[in-house]
Design a protein around this motif. Structure first.
Motif, PDB file in Angstrom:
ATOM      1  N   GLY A  14     -59.278 -22.996  93.519  1.00 11.64           N
ATOM      2  CA  GLY A  14     -60.502 -23.389  94.203  1.00 11.64           C
ATOM      3  C   GLY A  14     -60.664 -24.883  94.377  1.00 11.64           C
ATOM      4  O   GLY A  14     -61.784 -25.372  94.511  1.00 11.64           O
ATOM      5  N   GLY A  15     -59.566 -25.619  94.354  1.00 11.92           N
ATOM      6  CA  GLY A  15     -59.634 -27.063  94.562  1.00 11.92           C
ATOM      7  C   GLY A  15     -60.128 -27.818  93.345  1.00 11.92           C
ATOM      8  O   GLY A  15     -60.827 -28.824  93.484  1.00 11.92           O
ATOM      9  N   ILE A  16     -59.761 -27.361  92.148  1.00  8.63           N
ATOM     10  CA  ILE A  16     -60.199 -28.060  90.934  1.00  8.63           C
ATOM     11  C   ILE A  16     -59.604 -29.465  90.906  1.00  8.63           C
ATOM     12  O   ILE A  16     -58.630 -29.759  91.593  1.00  8.63           O
ATOM     13  CB  ILE A  16     -59.833 -27.286  89.647  1.00  8.63           C
ATOM     14  N   GLY A  17     -60.191 -30.305  90.105  1.00  7.51           N
ATOM     15  CA  GLY A  17     -59.758 -31.692  90.021  1.00  7.51           C
ATOM     16  C   GLY A  17     -58.387 -31.852  89.394  1.00  7.51           C
ATOM     17  O   GLY A  17     -57.887 -30.978  88.682  1.00  7.51           O
ATOM     18  N   ASP A  18     -57.799 -32.997  89.651  1.00  9.57           N
ATOM     19  CA  ASP A  18     -56.475 -33.330  89.156  1.00  9.57           C
ATOM     20  C   ASP A  18     -56.427 -33.301  87.629  1.00  9.57           C
ATOM     21  O   ASP A  18     -55.521 -32.716  87.036  1.00  9.57           O
ATOM     22  CB  ASP A  18     -56.089 -34.724  89.679  1.00  9.57           C
ATOM     23  N   VAL A  19     -57.411 -33.914  86.990  1.00  3.11           N
ATOM     24  CA  VAL A  19     -57.434 -34.002  85.529  1.00  3.11           C
ATOM     25  C   VAL A  19     -57.583 -32.618  84.902  1.00  3.11           C
ATOM     26  O   VAL A  19     -56.868 -32.269  83.951  1.00  3.11           O
ATOM     27  CB  VAL A  19     -58.562 -34.954  85.054  1.00  3.11           C
ATOM     28  N   GLN A  20     -58.475 -31.816  85.422  1.00  7.54           N
ATOM     29  CA  GLN A  20     -58.683 -30.464  84.880  1.00  7.54           C
ATOM     30  C   GLN A  20     -57.428 -29.609  85.042  1.00  7.54           C
ATOM     31  O   GLN A  20     -57.057 -28.868  84.129  1.00  7.54           O
ATOM     32  CB  GLN A  20     -59.875 -29.787  85.556  1.00  7.54           C
ATOM     33  N   ALA A  21     -56.766 -29.714  86.177  1.00  5.39           N
ATOM     34  CA  ALA A  21     -55.549 -28.940  86.409  1.00  5.39           C
ATOM     35  C   ALA A  21     -54.448 -29.370  85.432  1.00  5.39           C
ATOM     36  O   ALA A  21     -53.751 -28.533  84.862  1.00  5.39           O
ATOM     37  CB  ALA A  21     -55.086 -29.113  87.847  1.00  5.39           C
ATOM     38  N   ARG A  22     -54.303 -30.666  85.225  1.00  3.99           N
ATOM     39  CA  ARG A  22     -53.291 -31.163  84.277  1.00  3.99           C
ATOM     40  C   ARG A  22     -53.593 -30.703  82.847  1.00  3.99           C
ATOM     41  O   ARG A  22     -52.682 -30.384  82.092  1.00  3.99           O
ATOM     42  CB  ARG A  22     -53.187 -32.675  84.337  1.00  3.99           C
ATOM     43  N   LEU A  70     -55.013 -27.884  81.970  1.00  5.19           N
ATOM     44  CA  LEU A  70     -54.606 -26.488  81.869  1.00  5.19           C
ATOM     45  C   LEU A  70     -53.107 -26.360  81.621  1.00  5.19           C
ATOM     46  O   LEU A  70     -52.660 -25.507  80.858  1.00  5.19           O
ATOM     47  CB  LEU A  70     -54.982 -25.724  83.142  1.00  5.19           C
ATOM     48  N   LEU A  71     -52.338 -27.235  82.259  1.00  4.61           N
ATOM     49  CA  LEU A  71     -50.890 -27.185  82.102  1.00  4.61           C
ATOM     50  C   LEU A  71     -50.442 -27.812  80.783  1.00  4.61           C
ATOM     51  O   LEU A  71     -49.587 -27.260  80.085  1.00  4.61           O
ATOM     52  CB  LEU A  71     -50.212 -27.883  83.281  1.00  4.61           C
ATOM     53  N   GLN A  72     -51.013 -28.937  80.423  1.00  2.00           N
ATOM     54  CA  GLN A  72     -50.609 -29.633  79.205  1.00  2.00           C
ATOM     55  C   GLN A  72     -50.997 -28.879  77.937  1.00  2.00           C
ATOM     56  O   GLN A  72     -50.284 -28.932  76.939  1.00  2.00           O
ATOM     57  CB  GLN A  72     -51.183 -31.049  79.185  1.00  2.00           C
ATOM     58  N   LYS A  73     -52.117 -28.162  77.989  1.00  2.00           N
ATOM     59  CA  LYS A  73     -52.539 -27.368  76.831  1.00  2.00           C
ATOM     60  C   LYS A  73     -51.870 -25.994  76.824  1.00  2.00           C
ATOM     61  O   LYS A  73     -52.183 -25.162  75.988  1.00  2.00           O
ATOM     62  CB  LYS A  73     -54.058 -27.202  76.821  1.00  2.00           C
ATOM     63  N   LYS A  74     -50.983 -25.787  77.801  1.00  2.00           N
ATOM     64  CA  LYS A  74     -50.212 -24.542  77.918  1.00  2.00           C
ATOM     65  C   LYS A  74     -51.093 -23.307  78.093  1.00  2.00           C
ATOM     66  O   LYS A  74     -50.751 -22.212  77.643  1.00  2.00           O
ATOM     67  CB  LYS A  74     -49.257 -24.395  76.747  1.00  2.00           C
ATOM     68  N   ILE A  75     -52.231 -23.500  78.733  1.00  2.00           N
ATOM     69  CA  ILE A  75     -53.085 -22.368  79.093  1.00  2.00           C
ATOM     70  C   ILE A  75     -52.414 -21.587  80.227  1.00  2.00           C
ATOM     71  O   ILE A  75     -52.503 -20.372  80.305  1.00  2.00           O
ATOM     72  CB  ILE A  75     -54.505 -22.857  79.482  1.00  2.00           C
ATOM     73  N   VAL A  76     -51.713 -22.333  81.080  1.00  2.00           N
ATOM     74  CA  VAL A  76     -50.918 -21.740  82.152  1.00  2.00           C
ATOM     75  C   VAL A  76     -49.475 -22.201  81.942  1.00  2.00           C
ATOM     76  O   VAL A  76     -49.223 -23.395  81.771  1.00  2.00           O
ATOM     77  CB  VAL A  76     -51.410 -22.202  83.547  1.00  2.00           C
TER      78      VAL A  76
END
Length: 70
Positions: A28-36, A38-44
């Motif tokens: 849904g067009g989330i922000g750059d920081v929030q997306a990173r 999710l990836l860095q915390k290994k949620i995705v």
């Protein structure tokens, strides 16, 4: 919350491995920081290849099918 089948159909035009920009767009067009985060915390689950994130589309579908983020 929608089911896995909905997201598989809705995102069928994306490749099986999406880049960071497509990942943000799918959520849904989330922000750059929030997306990173999710990836860095290994949620995705993601892979970093040559400095760029590659995210399996199935993992994004799992995230959206199981949580209210999408």
């Amino acid at each position: 919350m929608r089911g896995r089948k909905f997201y598989e159909t809705y995102w069928k035009h994306y490749d099986d491995m999406v880049n960071f920009e497509n990942f943000r767009e799918m959520l849904g067009g989330i922000g750059d920081v929030q997306a990173r985060r999710l990836l860095q915390k290994k949620i995705v689950k993601s892979f970093k290849i040559r400095g760029e994130y590659r995210i399996p589309k199935a993992c994004v579908i799992d995230l959206c099918a199981e949580s209210p983020l999408c």
